[in-house]
Scaffold this active site. Structure first.
Site, short mmCIF file in Angstrom:
data_model
loop_
_atom_site.label_atom_id
_atom_site.label_comp_id
_atom_site.label_asym_id
_atom_site.label_seq_id
_atom_site.Cartn_x
_atom_site.Cartn_y
_atom_site.Cartn_z
N TYR A 1 0.54 -1.50 -0.07
CA TYR A 1 0.21 -0.13 0.46
C TYR A 1 0.96 1.18 -0.02
CZ TYR A 1 -3.93 3.39 0.60
OH TYR A 1 -4.77 4.33 1.09
N LYS B 1 0.86 4.28 -3.64
CA LYS B 1 0.76 5.20 -2.24
C LYS B 1 1.88 6.64 -3.17
CE LYS B 1 -3.53 5.02 -2.03
NZ LYS B 1 -5.16 5.81 -2.96
#
Length: 241
Positions: free
Chosen positions: A146, A150
């Protein structure tokens, strides 16, 4: 800003931040094209705001491009859809890593490509907001894929701002702290972990979806006409700690 006469495409519009964006945009006069993978979520949103809906799995590149072309033309694009997984650096699988990059990074690129090509062909400017996360700045444990996805989205936002800004299309990102959505509640269900996170936020609480939506609509609007290439924390001061 009043968005009457404007159309905004919002991905991940069925729940959480995306739904808040769609509802706030509609309240300010915009026509909304809502995109998500769950038809039931879009049906209930349609009943609330009368949006146009497109069901698509953003992990599928070909389907994402087809859906983006179906959505055009729109005046603004919000790449909000995202997914997460709890995996350490030692345990994260290639399949999980690829899925998070597909949804969190590749899908925004494909949507931005189709949006920008349509606007440029018509000699029009525009604005894109990518919904990132403070996880792009902080190496949170057990968020290997994650955080990486991002961070890549923020880097891509800056490249988009550089290239597309020259065509009159502004591109920015917002980077929320934990926002009280179903995805975040699941990811931060451990009270010890959540408490530790809260202790680093000077305002002492997590964000509400409407608070993030307000910043996104600001970045789309004319009041942000000179704002391009920023990654804006919406974090209650977390990054100042």
């Amino acid at each position: 800003m009043d968005f009457t006469g404007k159309t905004i495409l919002v991905t991940g519009a069925g729940k959480g931040i995306g739904r808040a964006i769609a509802k706030l945009a509609a309240a300010r006069g915009a026509s909304v094209v809502a995109m998500t993978r769950t038809a039931a979520d879009l049906e209930s949103l349609e009943a609330e705001i009368g949006c146009r809906s497109i069901v698509v799995d953003l992990s599928d590149a070909a389907a994402t491009r087809a859906a983006a072309r179906e959505a055009m033309p729109v005046d603004y694009l919000v790449n909000n859809a995202g997914t997460t997984a709890l995996d350490s650096v030692l345990d994260v699988s290639a399949e999980t890593f690829d899925l998070l990059y597909a949804v969190n990074t590749r899908a925004p690129l494909i949507l931005a490509q189709e949006y920008a090509k349509d606007r440029i062909a018509k000699g029009l400017g525009g604005a894109i907001v990518n919904v990132s996360s403070i996880s792009s700045f902080i190496g949170f444990a057990d968020h290997a894929a994650y955080c990486a996805s991002k961070g890549a989205l923020d880097a891509m936002t800056r490249v988009m701002a550089n290239e597309l800004g020259r065509k009159g299309i502004r591109v920015n990102a917002v980077n929320p702290t934990v926002t009280l959505t179903p995805m975040a509640v699941k990811a931060w269900s451990d009270p010890d972990k959540a408490g530790g996170m809260l202790s680093r936020i000077p305002l002492g609480r997590f964000a509400e979806p409407d608070e993030v939506a307000e910043v996104i609509l600001y970045l789309l609007g004319d009041g942000a006409a000179m704002v391009n290439g920023v990654t804006m924390p919406v974090d209650g001061g977390f990054m100042s700690d």
